[in-house]
Design an enzyme around this catalytic site. Structure first.
Site, PDB file in Angstrom:
ATOM      1  CG  ASP A  19      -1.897   1.059   1.339  1.00  0.00           C
ATOM      2  OD1 ASP A  19      -2.328   1.534   0.271  1.00  0.00           O
ATOM      3  OD2 ASP A  19      -2.287   1.435   2.467  1.00  0.00           O
TER       4      ASP A  19
ATOM      5  CB  SER B  14     -11.741   4.573   7.961  1.00  0.00           C
ATOM      6  OG  SER B  14     -10.769   3.572   8.018  1.00  0.00           O
TER       7      SER B  14
ATOM      8  CB  THR C  64      -8.551   5.308  10.205  1.00  0.00           C
ATOM      9  OG1 THR C  64      -7.486   5.910   9.473  1.00  0.00           O
ATOM     10  CG2 THR C  64      -8.758   6.076  11.486  1.00  0.00           C
TER      11      THR C  64
HETATM   12  P1  13P Z   1      -8.261   5.156   6.083  1.00  0.00           P
HETATM   13  O1  13P Z   1      -7.173   5.110   7.112  1.00  0.00           O
HETATM   14  O2  13P Z   1      -8.941   6.454   6.014  1.00  0.00           O
HETATM   15  O3  13P Z   1      -9.153   3.979   6.197  1.00  0.00           O
HETATM   16  O4  13P Z   1      -7.502   4.988   4.675  1.00  0.00           O
HETATM   17  C1  13P Z   1      -6.838   3.785   4.419  1.00  0.00           C
HETATM   18  C2  13P Z   1      -6.099   3.826   3.126  1.00  0.00           C
HETATM   19  O5  13P Z   1      -6.438   4.527   2.207  1.00  0.00           O
HETATM   20  C3  13P Z   1      -4.948   2.945   3.003  1.00  0.00           C
HETATM   21  O6  13P Z   1      -4.324   3.079   1.775  1.00  0.00           O
HETATM   22  O1  G3H Z   2      -2.965   5.164   3.765  1.00  0.00           O
HETATM   23  C1  G3H Z   2      -2.482   4.255   4.381  1.00  0.00           C
HETATM   24  C2  G3H Z   2      -2.276   4.133   5.793  1.00  0.00           C
HETATM   25  O2  G3H Z   2      -3.405   4.491   6.545  1.00  0.00           O
HETATM   26  C3  G3H Z   2      -1.037   4.863   6.243  1.00  0.00           C
HETATM   27  O3  G3H Z   2      -0.522   4.107   7.230  1.00  0.00           O
HETATM   28  O4  G3H Z   2       1.072   4.839   8.944  1.00  0.00           O
HETATM   29  O5  G3H Z   2       1.259   2.594   7.878  1.00  0.00           O
HETATM   30  O6  G3H Z   2       1.875   4.608   6.561  1.00  0.00           O
HETATM   31  P1  G3H Z   2       1.022   4.078   7.671  1.00  0.00           P
HETATM   32 ZN    ZN Z   3      -4.463   5.138   1.064  1.00  0.00          ZN
END
Ligand code: 13P
Ligand code: G3H
Ligand code: ZN
Length: 288
Positions: A83, A213, A235
Site C-alpha cells: 500500500d 474508514s 483507520t
Molecule cells: P483510512 O485510514 O482512512 O481507512 O484509509 C486507508 C487507506 O487509504 C490505506 O491506503
Molecule cells: O494510507 C495508508 C495508511 O493508513 C497509512 O498508514 O502509517 O502505515 O503509513 P502508515
Molecule cells: Zn491510502
C-alpha cells in the site's frame, strides 16, 4: 488461497460489488482480516505499508499473511498488496518477497513524473503477474494540510488526465480522488459523484477508493454504482483494535491485565467485527 488482485477486482467490477483492502501490521490484525473474510465468505486484499514493514519486517509480515491464507482460509481469494509504495526500490523489495500486487504512489509528484515512474513500475512488474495500482489526483492525509478550508479542486482526479495516465502507464487499477481523505476527518461534504462517472466513462480498469474508514453505507453504495470496486480501510480497524485494547488492558479502569493474549485476543475480535461490517457494506460478503 493467494489470488491475483487484478482477478479479484475484475470479478468485483463485473459483479457490481467492491472488495475491501485492509491494512495489517501484525499477527492479530492479519487474523482479524482473514477470519472476517472466512466467516463472511468474502474475497479480500491484505495490504502492508512501508512503515509497517519497517516495524514488523516485510518478509515476516508477508509470511504471516501467506501462511494464514493458505492454511486457515484456503477457500478465500486473498491478495497481498504493498500500500502506498513511495519508491521503485520499495516495489522491487516487495516483489522479491513475493507480494502479488503493488501500489506505486506518485500522487504527490508532477503529472509527468508520476506517469514516468508509474510506467517504470509497470514495466518491472509486467512479466511477473503482479497487479500494479497507480494514483492520480491525491487523497489527503491528516496533518498534511489544514483541513478546515481545504481547496478540494487541488486534490481531485481530472478525468481527461486519468485516461491518458492509464493508457501511458499500463496500470491495472487506479486510485481516484473525488473528495475522499485518509483518516477520520472532514471529507468533501458530498463526494464528486459526477467526476467519478466521468472517470469511469474514459477509464476501464478497476477503480479504488482510499480513505474508506468513515464512509457510511449510502456513500459506499453511490460510488459502487459508479464503478468503485475496491475500498482501502485502515483507520477504522486500528481504532476498533486500540479502543478495545485500552479498555481490556485496564479492566475498564479498575486494574491492569498482564495476560497479553487476553488483551490482544479481545482487540483482534473487535477489529474483526469492524471488518465484517465493512465487508457487508461493500457487498463482498457471500461472494465465494
Ligand atoms: P483510512 O485510514 O482512512 O481507512 O484509509 C486507508 C487507506 O487509504 C490505506 O491506503
Ligand atoms: O494510507 C495508508 C495508511 O493508513 C497509512 O498508514 O502509517 O502505515 O503509513 P502508515
Ligand atoms: Zn491510502
Amino acid at each position: 488461497m493467494v489470488t491475483s488482485v487484478k482477478e479479484i477486482m475484475l470479478k468485483a467490477q463485473e459483479g457490481g460489488y467492491a472488495v475491501g483492502a485492509f491494512n495489517t501490521l501484525n499477527l492479530e490484525m492479519t487474523q482479524a482480516i482473514l477470519e472476517a473474510a472466512k466467516e463472511t465468505r468474502s474475497p479480500v486484499i491484505v495490504q502492508i505499508t512501508e512503515k509497517s514493514m519497517e516495524y514488523a519486517g516485510g518478509r515476516a509480515l508477508y509470511n504471516i499473511v501467506k501462511n494464514i491464507a493458505e492454511f486457515y482460509a484456503p477457500e478465500v481469494p486473498v491478495g497481498i498488496h504493498l500500500d502506498h509504495g513511495k519508491s521503485i526500490e520499495a516495489v522491487q523489495r516487495c516483489v522479491n518477497i513475493g507480494f502479488n500486487s503493488v501500489m506505486y504512489d506518485g500522487s504527490r509528484k508532477s503529472l509527468e513524473d508520476n506517469t514516468m515512474l508509474t510506467k517504470q513500475v509497470v514495466e518491472y512488474c509486467k512479466d511477473k503477474n503482479i497487479t500494479v495500482q497507480g494514483e492520480l489526483g491525491s487523497v489527503p492525509y491528516i496533518g498534511e494540510t489544514d483541513m478546515t478550508d481545504i481547496i478540494w479542486d487541488k486534490y481531485m482526479t481530472v478525468p481527461s488526465e486519468a485516461k491518458i495516465f492509464v493508457e501511458q502507464t499500463g496500470i491495472d487499477t487506479l486510485a481516484v480522488a473525488i473528495g475522499n481523505a485518509h483518516g477520520f476527518f472532514k471529507e468533501r461534504s458530498v463526494p464528486d459523484y459526477a467526476r467519478l462517472e466521468e472517470i469511469r466513462k474514459v477509464v476501464s480498469v478497476p477503480l479504488v477508493l482510499h480513505g474508506a474508514s468513515d464512509w457510511e453505507n449510502d456513500r459506499v453504495q453511490e460510488v459502487i454504482k459508479r464503478g468503485i470496486c475496491c475500498f482501502n480501510v485502515d483507520t477504522a480497524t486500528r481504532v476498533a483494535f486500540m479502543n478495545n485494547l485500552m479498555k481490556t488492558a485496564c479492566n475498564n479502569g479498575t486494574s491492569v491485565t498482564f495476560d497479553i493474549r487476553k488483551v490482544l485476543g479481545d482487540a483482534r475480535e473487535a477489529a474483526k467485527l469492524a471488518i465484517i461490517q465493512k465487508m457487508q457494506s461493500f457487498g463482498s460478503a457471500g461472494r465465494i
